[in-house]
Design an enzyme around this catalytic site. Structure first.
Site, PDB file in Angstrom:
ATOM      1  CE  LYS A  96     -25.753 -17.904 -30.032  1.00 32.63           C
ATOM      2  NZ  LYS A  96     -24.380 -17.036 -30.905  1.00 32.63           N
ATOM      3  N   GLY A  97     -28.879 -23.299 -31.061  1.00 31.63           N
ATOM      4  CA  GLY A  97     -29.101 -23.722 -32.022  1.00 31.63           C
ATOM      5  C   GLY A  97     -30.806 -24.282 -32.746  1.00 31.63           C
ATOM      6  CD  GLU A 145     -31.248 -28.781 -25.985  1.00 28.91           C
ATOM      7  OE1 GLU A 145     -31.059 -27.559 -27.348  1.00 28.91           O
ATOM      8  OE2 GLU A 145     -30.760 -28.739 -25.665  1.00 28.91           O
ATOM      9  CG  ASP A 146     -29.546 -28.042 -30.312  1.00 27.76           C
ATOM     10  OD1 ASP A 146     -29.911 -28.109 -29.487  1.00 27.76           O
ATOM     11  OD2 ASP A 146     -28.389 -27.464 -31.214  1.00 27.76           O
ATOM     12  CG  ASP A 161     -23.426 -36.190 -27.691  1.00 25.99           C
ATOM     13  OD1 ASP A 161     -23.642 -36.489 -28.056  1.00 25.99           O
ATOM     14  OD2 ASP A 161     -22.828 -35.668 -27.185  1.00 25.99           O
ATOM     15  CE  LYS A 177     -25.173 -36.523 -32.044  1.00 27.50           C
ATOM     16  NZ  LYS A 177     -23.469 -35.990 -32.067  1.00 27.50           N
ATOM     17  CG  PHE A 232     -19.864 -33.108 -34.790  1.00 26.92           C
ATOM     18  CD1 PHE A 232     -20.314 -32.162 -33.091  1.00 26.92           C
ATOM     19  CD2 PHE A 232     -20.081 -31.958 -35.458  1.00 26.92           C
ATOM     20  CE1 PHE A 232     -20.013 -31.091 -33.137  1.00 26.92           C
ATOM     21  CE2 PHE A 232     -20.286 -30.722 -35.243  1.00 26.92           C
ATOM     22  CZ  PHE A 232     -19.899 -30.383 -33.894  1.00 26.92           C
ATOM     23  CB  VAL A 233     -25.433 -33.050 -37.633  1.00 25.68           C
ATOM     24  CG1 VAL A 233     -25.836 -34.792 -37.186  1.00 25.68           C
ATOM     25  CG2 VAL A 233     -26.100 -33.901 -36.173  1.00 25.68           C
ATOM     26  CG  ASP A 289     -22.532 -23.874 -33.251  1.00 25.81           C
ATOM     27  OD1 ASP A 289     -23.500 -25.073 -32.966  1.00 25.81           O
ATOM     28  OD2 ASP A 289     -21.697 -23.684 -32.882  1.00 25.81           O
TER      29      ASP A 289
HETATM   30  P1  5GP Z   1     -25.874 -32.839 -24.037  1.00 26.10           P
HETATM   31  O1  5GP Z   1     -25.817 -32.989 -22.690  1.00 26.10           O
HETATM   32  O2  5GP Z   1     -26.713 -33.685 -24.789  1.00 26.10           O
HETATM   33  O3  5GP Z   1     -24.355 -33.772 -24.495  1.00 26.10           O
HETATM   34  O4  5GP Z   1     -25.598 -32.112 -25.788  1.00 26.10           O
HETATM   35  C1  5GP Z   1     -26.645 -31.233 -26.233  1.00 26.10           C
HETATM   36  C2  5GP Z   1     -26.102 -30.302 -26.833  1.00 26.10           C
HETATM   37  O5  5GP Z   1     -24.582 -30.070 -27.415  1.00 26.10           O
HETATM   38  C3  5GP Z   1     -26.983 -29.526 -27.965  1.00 26.10           C
HETATM   39  O6  5GP Z   1     -27.658 -28.786 -27.366  1.00 26.10           O
HETATM   40  C4  5GP Z   1     -25.673 -29.092 -29.302  1.00 26.10           C
HETATM   41  O7  5GP Z   1     -25.410 -27.584 -28.912  1.00 26.10           O
HETATM   42  C5  5GP Z   1     -24.793 -29.694 -28.775  1.00 26.10           C
HETATM   43  N1  5GP Z   1     -24.400 -31.157 -29.815  1.00 26.10           N
HETATM   44  C6  5GP Z   1     -24.593 -32.412 -29.523  1.00 26.10           C
HETATM   45  N2  5GP Z   1     -23.823 -33.174 -30.380  1.00 26.10           N
HETATM   46  C7  5GP Z   1     -23.921 -32.579 -31.265  1.00 26.10           C
HETATM   47  C8  5GP Z   1     -23.472 -32.445 -32.914  1.00 26.10           C
HETATM   48  O8  5GP Z   1     -23.484 -33.516 -33.343  1.00 26.10           O
HETATM   49  N3  5GP Z   1     -23.502 -31.435 -33.432  1.00 26.10           N
HETATM   50  C9  5GP Z   1     -23.745 -30.010 -33.109  1.00 26.10           C
HETATM   51  N4  5GP Z   1     -23.843 -28.742 -34.078  1.00 26.10           N
HETATM   52  N5  5GP Z   1     -23.995 -29.612 -31.609  1.00 26.10           N
HETATM   53  C10 5GP Z   1     -24.290 -30.634 -30.601  1.00 26.10           C
END
Ligand code: 5GP
Length: 176
Positions: free
Chosen positions: A45-46, A100-101, A104, A132, A153-154, A160
């Protein structure tokens, strides 16, 4: 300041800066896709607020669709392989832009792109609002990046904490 459950968040990226950057990304996409009819695939949803602001600034004929992946658990990445759910549009032979939002570890987006490629799109690029670099665990091509941020963490503007905090115009960071 923003309080969600037990956590306090402080201002990080202002609405004005977000809007300015989204407009710049739209300009790039308009240039790159001026002779195409792309399909924006929005990761729920982000990415919804980012995708909406971006989509309305695209000037070529374009379409939008959505998919869902298993969600992030509170403030830590699960690292599990995610399933893609709910994609209703065929993407074969389409010029796909995944929206994508935040990237990470990159594991979520990596899984999404791997699985979308199995359907043989004509092309596939990625637009992410936030990235990041320090947290990245796999090689990924990110074509349109809003902001590179430190490994904190944002929340806000779609992102959310435990379901809350998505409905802000600014982005906030967990206070230390
Ligand atoms: P990844 O698989 O790249 O580690 O994580 C991606 C997903 O994790 C993002 O789509 C998001 O939903 C969540 N996420 C990663 N970092 C953050 C953050 O700093 N804040 C929030 N709210 N969600 C995050």
């Amino acid at each position: 300041m923003l309080t969600i459950h037990d956590k306090t968040f402080v201002p990080f990226i202002a609405a004005r800066d977000i809007q300015q950057r989204v407009a710049e990304l739209a300009t790039q996409i308009n240039r790159d896709y001026h002779d195409k009819q792309p399909l924006m695939v929005v990761v729920l949803k982000g990415a919804v607020l980012f995708a909406a602001d971006l989509f309305k600034q695209l000037t070529m004929p374009c379409e939008i669709t959505f998919l869902r992946v298993s969600s992030y658990q509170k403030t830590a990445s699960t690292g599990h392989v995610r399933q893609l759910l709910g994609l209703s549009e065929p993407i074969t032979d389409r010029d796909v832009i995944v929206v994508e939002d935040i990237v990470d570890t990159g594991l979520t987006l990596g899984d999404v792109c791997d699985q979308l490629r199995e359907s043989r799109p004509a092309s596939l690029t990625v637009a992410t609002l936030l990235f990041k670099p320090e947290a990245l665990q796999r090689q990924l091509q990110l074509d349109y990046v809003g902001f590179e941020i430190e490994n904190r963490f944002v929340v806000g503007y779609g992102l959310d904490y435990d379901g809350l905090g998505r409905n802000t115009k600014d982005i906030f960071v967990l206070s230390e």
